[in-house]
Design a protein around this motif. Structure first.
Motif, PDB file in Angstrom:
ATOM      1  N   PHE A 244     -13.970  -2.765   2.105  1.00  0.00           N
ATOM      2  CA  PHE A 244     -12.852  -3.904   1.559  1.00  0.00           C
ATOM      3  C   PHE A 244     -12.281  -4.427   3.107  1.00  0.00           C
ATOM      4  O   PHE A 244     -11.800  -5.570   3.177  1.00  0.00           O
ATOM      5  CB  PHE A 244     -11.672  -3.476   0.729  1.00  0.00           C
ATOM      6  CG  PHE A 244     -12.361  -3.067  -0.762  1.00  0.00           C
ATOM      7  CD1 PHE A 244     -12.232  -4.154  -1.560  1.00  0.00           C
ATOM      8  CD2 PHE A 244     -13.045  -1.934  -1.140  1.00  0.00           C
ATOM      9  CE1 PHE A 244     -12.674  -4.179  -2.756  1.00  0.00           C
ATOM     10  CE2 PHE A 244     -13.154  -2.032  -2.383  1.00  0.00           C
ATOM     11  CZ  PHE A 244     -13.203  -2.926  -3.345  1.00  0.00           C
ATOM     12  N   HIS A 245     -11.825  -3.529   3.829  1.00  0.00           N
ATOM     13  CA  HIS A 245     -10.973  -3.901   4.776  1.00  0.00           C
ATOM     14  C   HIS A 245     -11.307  -3.410   6.276  1.00  0.00           C
ATOM     15  O   HIS A 245     -10.772  -3.761   7.193  1.00  0.00           O
ATOM     16  CB  HIS A 245      -9.708  -3.154   4.727  1.00  0.00           C
ATOM     17  CG  HIS A 245      -8.879  -3.494   3.421  1.00  0.00           C
ATOM     18  ND1 HIS A 245      -8.915  -2.178   2.390  1.00  0.00           N
ATOM     19  CD2 HIS A 245      -8.659  -4.435   2.834  1.00  0.00           C
ATOM     20  CE1 HIS A 245      -8.417  -2.617   1.338  1.00  0.00           C
ATOM     21  NE2 HIS A 245      -8.103  -3.876   1.476  1.00  0.00           N
TER      22      HIS A 245
ATOM     23  N   GLN B  79      -5.995  -4.246  -7.574  1.00  0.00           N
ATOM     24  CA  GLN B  79      -6.427  -5.076  -8.577  1.00  0.00           C
ATOM     25  C   GLN B  79      -5.286  -5.164  -9.703  1.00  0.00           C
ATOM     26  O   GLN B  79      -5.555  -4.761 -10.658  1.00  0.00           O
ATOM     27  CB  GLN B  79      -7.697  -4.311  -9.562  1.00  0.00           C
ATOM     28  CG  GLN B  79      -8.742  -4.582  -8.256  1.00  0.00           C
ATOM     29  CD  GLN B  79     -10.071  -4.601  -9.254  1.00  0.00           C
ATOM     30  OE1 GLN B  79     -10.261  -4.124 -10.226  1.00  0.00           O
ATOM     31  NE2 GLN B  79     -11.226  -4.997  -8.460  1.00  0.00           N
TER      32      GLN B  79
ATOM     33  N   HIS C  78      -5.017   2.345   2.202  1.00  0.00           N
ATOM     34  CA  HIS C  78      -5.478   1.035   2.934  1.00  0.00           C
ATOM     35  C   HIS C  78      -4.506   0.237   3.580  1.00  0.00           C
ATOM     36  O   HIS C  78      -4.739  -0.917   3.846  1.00  0.00           O
ATOM     37  CB  HIS C  78      -6.037   0.173   1.742  1.00  0.00           C
ATOM     38  CG  HIS C  78      -7.224   0.796   1.139  1.00  0.00           C
ATOM     39  ND1 HIS C  78      -8.570   0.488   1.540  1.00  0.00           N
ATOM     40  CD2 HIS C  78      -7.267   2.091   0.232  1.00  0.00           C
ATOM     41  CE1 HIS C  78      -9.464   1.422   0.805  1.00  0.00           C
ATOM     42  NE2 HIS C  78      -8.686   2.170   0.176  1.00  0.00           N
TER      43      HIS C  78
ATOM     44  N   CYS D 257     -14.431   0.943   5.905  1.00  0.00           N
ATOM     45  CA  CYS D 257     -13.985   0.609   4.701  1.00  0.00           C
ATOM     46  C   CYS D 257     -14.688  -0.668   3.980  1.00  0.00           C
ATOM     47  O   CYS D 257     -14.407  -1.774   4.843  1.00  0.00           O
ATOM     48  CB  CYS D 257     -12.315   0.266   4.532  1.00  0.00           C
ATOM     49  SG  CYS D 257     -11.742  -0.236   3.209  1.00  0.00           S
TER      50      CYS D 257
ATOM     51  N   GLU E 154      -1.410   2.711  -2.328  1.00  0.00           N
ATOM     52  CA  GLU E 154      -2.781   2.911  -1.795  1.00  0.00           C
ATOM     53  C   GLU E 154      -2.663   3.105  -0.342  1.00  0.00           C
ATOM     54  O   GLU E 154      -3.330   2.126   0.413  1.00  0.00           O
ATOM     55  CB  GLU E 154      -3.551   1.686  -2.199  1.00  0.00           C
ATOM     56  CG  GLU E 154      -4.097   1.556  -3.682  1.00  0.00           C
ATOM     57  CD  GLU E 154      -5.167   2.630  -4.053  1.00  0.00           C
ATOM     58  OE1 GLU E 154      -5.670   3.391  -2.846  1.00  0.00           O
ATOM     59  OE2 GLU E 154      -5.805   2.533  -4.988  1.00  0.00           O
TER      60      GLU E 154
ATOM     61  N   ASN F 274      -7.755  -8.562   0.183  1.00  0.00           N
ATOM     62  CA  ASN F 274      -9.181  -8.549  -0.244  1.00  0.00           C
ATOM     63  C   ASN F 274      -9.772  -8.228  -1.417  1.00  0.00           C
ATOM     64  O   ASN F 274     -10.784  -7.253  -1.666  1.00  0.00           O
ATOM     65  CB  ASN F 274     -10.219  -8.009   0.953  1.00  0.00           C
ATOM     66  CG  ASN F 274     -11.461  -8.477   0.868  1.00  0.00           C
ATOM     67  OD1 ASN F 274     -11.872  -9.557   0.378  1.00  0.00           O
ATOM     68  ND2 ASN F 274     -12.728  -7.725   1.614  1.00  0.00           N
TER      69      ASN F 274
ATOM     70  N   TYR G 265      -8.686  -5.839  -3.069  1.00  0.00           N
ATOM     71  CA  TYR G 265      -8.630  -4.224  -3.488  1.00  0.00           C
ATOM     72  C   TYR G 265      -7.486  -3.631  -4.575  1.00  0.00           C
ATOM     73  O   TYR G 265      -7.927  -2.913  -5.202  1.00  0.00           O
ATOM     74  CB  TYR G 265      -8.394  -3.550  -2.239  1.00  0.00           C
ATOM     75  CG  TYR G 265      -8.585  -1.893  -2.340  1.00  0.00           C
ATOM     76  CD1 TYR G 265      -9.676  -1.477  -2.368  1.00  0.00           C
ATOM     77  CD2 TYR G 265      -7.301  -1.081  -2.411  1.00  0.00           C
ATOM     78  CE1 TYR G 265      -9.759  -0.184  -2.681  1.00  0.00           C
ATOM     79  CE2 TYR G 265      -7.586   0.105  -2.774  1.00  0.00           C
ATOM     80  CZ  TYR G 265      -9.074   0.683  -2.925  1.00  0.00           C
ATOM     81  OH  TYR G 265      -8.964   2.165  -3.179  1.00  0.00           O
TER      82      TYR G 265
ATOM     83  N   CYS H 281      -8.996  -0.445   8.076  1.00  0.00           N
ATOM     84  CA  CYS H 281      -7.770  -0.005   7.600  1.00  0.00           C
ATOM     85  C   CYS H 281      -7.633   1.596   7.956  1.00  0.00           C
ATOM     86  O   CYS H 281      -8.465   2.253   8.385  1.00  0.00           O
ATOM     87  CB  CYS H 281      -7.792  -0.201   6.281  1.00  0.00           C
ATOM     88  SG  CYS H 281      -8.878   0.520   5.251  1.00  0.00           S
TER      89      CYS H 281
ATOM     90  N   CYS I 196       0.775  -1.172  -0.104  1.00  0.00           N
ATOM     91  CA  CYS I 196       0.042   0.166  -0.159  1.00  0.00           C
ATOM     92  C   CYS I 196       0.908   1.221   0.039  1.00  0.00           C
ATOM     93  O   CYS I 196       0.726   2.302  -0.583  1.00  0.00           O
ATOM     94  CB  CYS I 196      -0.876  -0.003   1.136  1.00  0.00           C
ATOM     95  SG  CYS I 196      -2.289  -1.087   1.051  1.00  0.00           S
TER      96      CYS I 196
END
Lengths: 296, 296
Positions: B179-180, A263, B161, B177, B158, A259, A261, B183, A227
């Protein structure tokens, strides 16, 4: 074609490995000795290169050093090992001593940046322009290559000291780092494993819960590195990574934590080729030091 | 001296800002409009630049875009907004449409990388060669400049995240979030603040516990960014950062968490000049897009 060679020093806190050559298929000579005092240790490195240059011209030397070290161009202490607790080494002018003794250009970086450069140039990350080399052993550290260049920035990355999620109910171990307690290194280095489980990593080889937890912390750290810096490949080395259980566990946990995220096919489909062992085996550091000498 | 100008598009998920000029002291024109459909929104940007080029030659355009976007050179979908949940924008060939309509070179990057480049070129990080621009607002994202260049790597950073320490006893909020969960963005974005405290950030301005916790999460994230990438300056922008309490709290917490480990005067002594607001105020994004056009 010239017969020139480059010297590399993998300067660890425990041992030095010195080599001369031009790449992984052309290492002309190599030597190793324990890290004792700066006088003795740097003296042995100098003696090795003096001997070698009687056989072939020595164009430059690269050093991948244990730290902390000063990499700031123009700094009065550039090329020094700075505030290390290692006896005798604090405030040692490593680069200055080599230059004075050998009169060749000396390129200087962290041990992990040198290993990352070696992997980027000739190893598991040779088809990328950004990678992380993370070593998990006595300590934890990461070297980072971005746009083909080692990253220094303010000082140099210290990824072993990232602060990770730590569920004290599941893992009450308070961590082994004298600065941060339960930072990444405090939770997952070799000494942390030994303190938590009462036995060294080698004696815990078959204990699933040990490696599930170890993979969990390494995966948390990799998620944060992905990240933060979006490397194109992650190379994992060091003593703790010698356990074969770890790679598959780490890969699966990174996918689970991210998860979906990020891509990228590298993570979603081909993570076996994204998180990998060193392509140069145990030689990343010394070959990286040779690459550093050529690159500088 | 040429009279050429560069176009910049700060392409946000809520609004677009378009500007033409050559730098912060030479912005010739600017316009803004809401982000609706790609046809309408990109059409309005094109119309603005068409009108402007009647006054001065348009050399290139830079775009700092909301994402996720495809930045991989050679990819079939380079220059696309890819998998965004924003209606109508998934798989939009942003760069292709601009090139087709305006027939000028188009440089493309994330909104936060553009802002980081603007701050690096003309703003609070102009004396560095590596910096982070972190925005804390509706979302959380970071742009990263290393050795003077924006970092893309595998996809693009990112940093919103990253997974942070989260003491559920002190802060039982599970995170926002999708997705997470918890985060960095899930714990500390504007919407996360609103969900946790039941009121938007503007209405919580004087509540100390709110900003202590917010500063704690931002400091944890900065520690990880410092350990991962060692930036020479950290610029914090975005709506949530408008609260004046935050900067001093964040700086002190970063020092406390690092606990003297990263031995740089920038952190130990001059952190007021290390973690700073944008030098370009609210204009980092659009000026960064102009810098991107010049740099590419």
């Amino acid at each position: 074609m010239t017969d020139e060679v480059y010297g590399g020093i993998e300067a660890g806190g425990t041992k030095f490995v010195c080599a001369v050559g031009t790449g992984p298929d052309d290492v002309r000579a190599e030597t190793r000795f324990p890290t004792t005092t700066p006088d003795e240790t740097i003296g042995r490195a100098v003696a090795f290169f003096e001997e070698q240059r009687q056989h072939w011209p020595l164009a430059a030397i690269g050093v991948g050093a244990f730290g902390p070290i000063d990499l700031r161009p123009g700094s009065a202490t550039y090329g020094f090992v700075t505030s290390t607790p290692k006896p005798g080494w604090a405030n040692t002018d490593f680069v200055g001593r080599l230059r004075a003794a050998l009169a060749v250009p000396v390129a200087f970086d962290t041990d992990v940046n040198a290993a990352a450069l070696g992997e980027h140039r000739w190893g598991a990350a040779r088809d990328t322009d950004s990678c992380v080399y993370l070593t998990v052993g006595t300590g934890i550290g990461a070297g980072l290559i971005v746009n083909g260049q080692p990253v220094h920035g303010l000082v140099h990355p210290e990824a072993g000291h990232m602060l990770l999620r730590h569920d004290l109910a599941a893992d009450p171990f308070p961590g082994a780092c004298p600065f941060h307690g339960d930072c990444f290194e405090g939770l997952a280095s070799g000494p942390a494993l030994k303190q938590r489980w009462g036995r060294p990593a080698e004696e815990l080889a078959g204990v699933d819960s040990v490696w599930q937890l170890e993979a969990h912390y390494i995966a948390l750290a990799l998620v944060n590195l992905i990240c933060a810096a979006s490397p194109q490949r992650i190379v994992l080395g060091g003593g703790v990574m010698q356990n074969d259980l770890l790679f598959p566990l780490i890969r699966r946990k990174v996918q689970t934590l991210l998860n979906g995220y990020v891509q990228s096919p590298a993570i979603l489909q081909a993570i076996d080729r994204y998180i990998v062992p060193p392509g140069l085996g145990s030689r990343s550091g010394r070959l990286g030091a040779i690459a550093l000498a050529q690159w500088a």
